[in-house]
Design an enzyme around this catalytic site. Structure first.
Site, PDB file in Angstrom:
ATOM      1  N   THR A 155      14.350  -0.110  42.540  1.00 36.11           N
ATOM      2  CA  THR A 155      14.605   0.253  43.938  1.00 36.11           C
ATOM      3  C   THR A 155      13.379   0.026  44.813  1.00 36.11           C
ATOM      4  O   THR A 155      13.500  -0.252  46.008  1.00 36.11           O
ATOM      5  CB  THR A 155      15.047   1.726  44.015  1.00 36.11           C
ATOM      6  OG1 THR A 155      16.276   1.847  43.321  1.00 36.11           O
ATOM      7  CG2 THR A 155      15.221   2.203  45.442  1.00 36.11           C
ATOM      8  N   TYR A 164      22.681   0.154  47.870  1.00 37.27           N
ATOM      9  CA  TYR A 164      21.769  -0.963  48.122  1.00 37.27           C
ATOM     10  C   TYR A 164      21.681  -1.788  46.855  1.00 37.27           C
ATOM     11  O   TYR A 164      22.163  -1.371  45.803  1.00 37.27           O
ATOM     12  CB  TYR A 164      20.366  -0.432  48.498  1.00 37.27           C
ATOM     13  CG  TYR A 164      19.784   0.452  47.416  1.00 37.27           C
ATOM     14  CD1 TYR A 164      19.996   1.828  47.420  1.00 37.27           C
ATOM     15  CD2 TYR A 164      19.065  -0.099  46.354  1.00 37.27           C
ATOM     16  CE1 TYR A 164      19.499   2.631  46.412  1.00 37.27           C
ATOM     17  CE2 TYR A 164      18.565   0.700  45.332  1.00 37.27           C
ATOM     18  CZ  TYR A 164      18.793   2.064  45.368  1.00 37.27           C
ATOM     19  OH  TYR A 164      18.317   2.846  44.357  1.00 37.27           O
ATOM     20  N   GLU A 207      19.215  26.026  12.338  1.00 39.15           N
ATOM     21  CA  GLU A 207      20.662  25.987  12.118  1.00 39.15           C
ATOM     22  C   GLU A 207      21.041  24.869  11.149  1.00 39.15           C
ATOM     23  O   GLU A 207      21.994  24.974  10.389  1.00 39.15           O
ATOM     24  CB  GLU A 207      21.351  25.690  13.459  1.00 39.15           C
ATOM     25  CG  GLU A 207      21.904  26.887  14.183  1.00 39.15           C
ATOM     26  CD  GLU A 207      22.715  26.444  15.393  1.00 39.15           C
ATOM     27  OE1 GLU A 207      23.923  26.677  15.401  1.00 39.15           O
ATOM     28  OE2 GLU A 207      22.129  25.851  16.312  1.00 39.15           O
ATOM     29  N   LYS A 235      13.216  11.204  34.222  1.00 39.12           N
ATOM     30  CA  LYS A 235      13.966  11.202  35.477  1.00 39.12           C
ATOM     31  C   LYS A 235      15.011  12.304  35.360  1.00 39.12           C
ATOM     32  O   LYS A 235      15.892  12.239  34.503  1.00 39.12           O
ATOM     33  CB  LYS A 235      14.632   9.837  35.694  1.00 39.12           C
ATOM     34  CG  LYS A 235      15.344   9.716  37.041  1.00 39.12           C
ATOM     35  CD  LYS A 235      15.878   8.309  37.292  1.00 39.12           C
ATOM     36  CE  LYS A 235      16.468   8.202  38.682  1.00 39.12           C
ATOM     37  NZ  LYS A 235      16.975   6.841  38.981  1.00 39.12           N
ATOM     38  N   THR A 293      13.421   3.169  38.512  1.00 35.42           N
ATOM     39  CA  THR A 293      13.153   4.528  38.040  1.00 35.42           C
ATOM     40  C   THR A 293      14.001   4.931  36.825  1.00 35.42           C
ATOM     41  O   THR A 293      13.637   5.857  36.108  1.00 35.42           O
ATOM     42  CB  THR A 293      13.384   5.552  39.169  1.00 35.42           C
ATOM     43  OG1 THR A 293      14.684   5.339  39.704  1.00 35.42           O
ATOM     44  CG2 THR A 293      12.337   5.412  40.251  1.00 35.42           C
ATOM     45  N   ASP A 294      15.129   4.237  36.620  1.00 32.87           N
ATOM     46  CA  ASP A 294      16.060   4.681  35.561  1.00 32.87           C
ATOM     47  C   ASP A 294      15.396   4.786  34.197  1.00 32.87           C
ATOM     48  O   ASP A 294      15.679   5.711  33.435  1.00 32.87           O
ATOM     49  CB  ASP A 294      17.254   3.725  35.456  1.00 32.87           C
ATOM     50  CG  ASP A 294      18.200   3.852  36.647  1.00 32.87           C
ATOM     51  OD1 ASP A 294      17.866   4.565  37.605  1.00 32.87           O
ATOM     52  OD2 ASP A 294      19.282   3.221  36.604  1.00 32.87           O
TER      53      ASP A 294
END
Ligand SMILES: NC(=O)CC[C@H](N)C(=O)O
Length: 341
Positions: free
Chosen positions: A26, A40, A298, A179, A106-107
């Site tokens: 982006t 976008y 567990e 993120k 950013t992903d």
């Protein structure tokens, strides 16, 4: 003294030389109008143009751009990760390069930065930066993020702290950053807080990464040419056991089980997971986004010969496991690697 020679102070004051590697995202995005903040196209604008749009960067450093990809970061894969890391490794060895910045979607910043943090052999600053809004939007965050990242990369304090991620006025350790929001400018967080902040063109560090990184790890990008296949299975209510075994049938060397809660495994998935374990290592992580998965709570890891991922998210556990498998295929050694890193 020769009056024509530059004074030592003037030499010391020379601006750091920074290479900015453009990969897309982006921060290189463009929308149809200024009110498009979420609608976008990412990866449109060349890195040289992004740099030219922030002339303030050249007040703190001598900056030059280099375009390696032009992609949304969701399209990163092992091949691209290796190509990027090897290029950064070349650059940081050059005496005329003082720091490297990477503009990135950013992903998957958290995966690329963690990979670099574990494999680069350098003390020079390596700073990854992105944006949540394209440059065409009102209140675009890219320009200030880029400027602040330059301030960080240019600062002596950034040396030796591992790969850093700078966004939204914060400086995060690549190990911890994730993120945590799909839209907000305040999208990034670290489980134990950021390392520092950038205020008025100055970085302020308040913490140090406690876990080994860069020069202190056993992983060296110059000696890694491929990564073993590691897959992630996401646990939920009403799973299909065949979906799990089908993933293992694809030939992965390890499977990250993104379990519920503290990495718990449903009763009806224990037998299929035991089948998976015959073909691949099994690492239990948590899908919760926080806390940690310890051994033999567990779930009986000793009996099942599983590995507990500690506080590593499934996607970071995947990166660490793939790197670990370049040195060992012993589950006990892998467990030690998880405790160490
Ligand atoms: N904010 C962003 O950078 C997301 C754009 C795109 N999905 C990417 O990760 O590259």
């Amino acid at each position: 003294q020769d009056a024509g020679a530059p004074a030592p102070q003037a030499q010391a004051a020379a601006k750091p030389r920074i290479v900015v590697i453009g990969t897309g995202g982006t921060i290189a995005g463009a929308g149809a109008s200024s009110v498009n903040t979420g609608d976008y196209d990412s990866a449109k604008v060349a890195v040289d143009k992004i740099i030219a749009a922030v002339p303030e960067m050249s007040q703190v450093a001598d900056v030059r751009g280099e375009q390696i990809f032009q992609i949304g970061s969701e399209s990163f894969n092992d091949e691209r990760l290796l190509k990027l890391a090897k290029r950064v490794s070349e650059l940081v060895k050059q005496p005329d390069v003082d720091a490297v910045m990477i503009t990135h979607g950013t992903d998957t910043i958290e995966e690329t930065s963690y990979f670099l943090n574990l494999t680069l052999k350098t003390e020079k600053p390596v700073v990854i930066v992105g944006a949540m809004r394209p440059g065409t939007a009102l209140s675009a965050d890219g320009p200030l993020n880029l400027y602040n990242a330059t301030v960080v990369a240019a600062s002596p304090e950034a040396k030796g702290k591992g790969v850093l991620v700078a966004l939204n006025d914060e400086i995060h350790s690549a190990r911890d950053v994730t993120k945590g929001h799909a839209l907000k400018v305040e999208a990034f967080r670290s489980l134990y807080g950021p390392l520092g902040v950038v205020v008025e063109s100055k970085p302020y560090f308040y913490r140090l990464p406690a876990r080994p990184h860069t020069t202190a790890t056993e992983f060296d990008i110059d000696r890694i040419d491929s990564l073993p296949k590691v897959d992630v299975f996401y646990a939920h209510v009403t799973m299909d056991p065949k979906a799990l075994t089908a993933i293992a049938d694809l030939g992965g060397k390890a499977l990250i089980y993104a379990g519920t809660g503290n990495g718990s495994v449903a009763d009806y998935m224990e037998a299929p997971l035991a089948e998976v374990r015959k073909k691949a290592l099994v690492v239990r992580a948590t899908r919760t986004g926080g806390g940690m998965v310890i051994r033999n709570g567990e779930e009986k890891d000793d009996e099942q010969d599983w590995v507990a991922a500690g506080d590593q998210s499934p996607q970071k556990a995947r990166i660490l496991t793939a790197l670990a498998l370049t040195t060992t295929d012993d589950p006990k050694a892998l467990q030690e690697i998880f405790w160490k890193y």
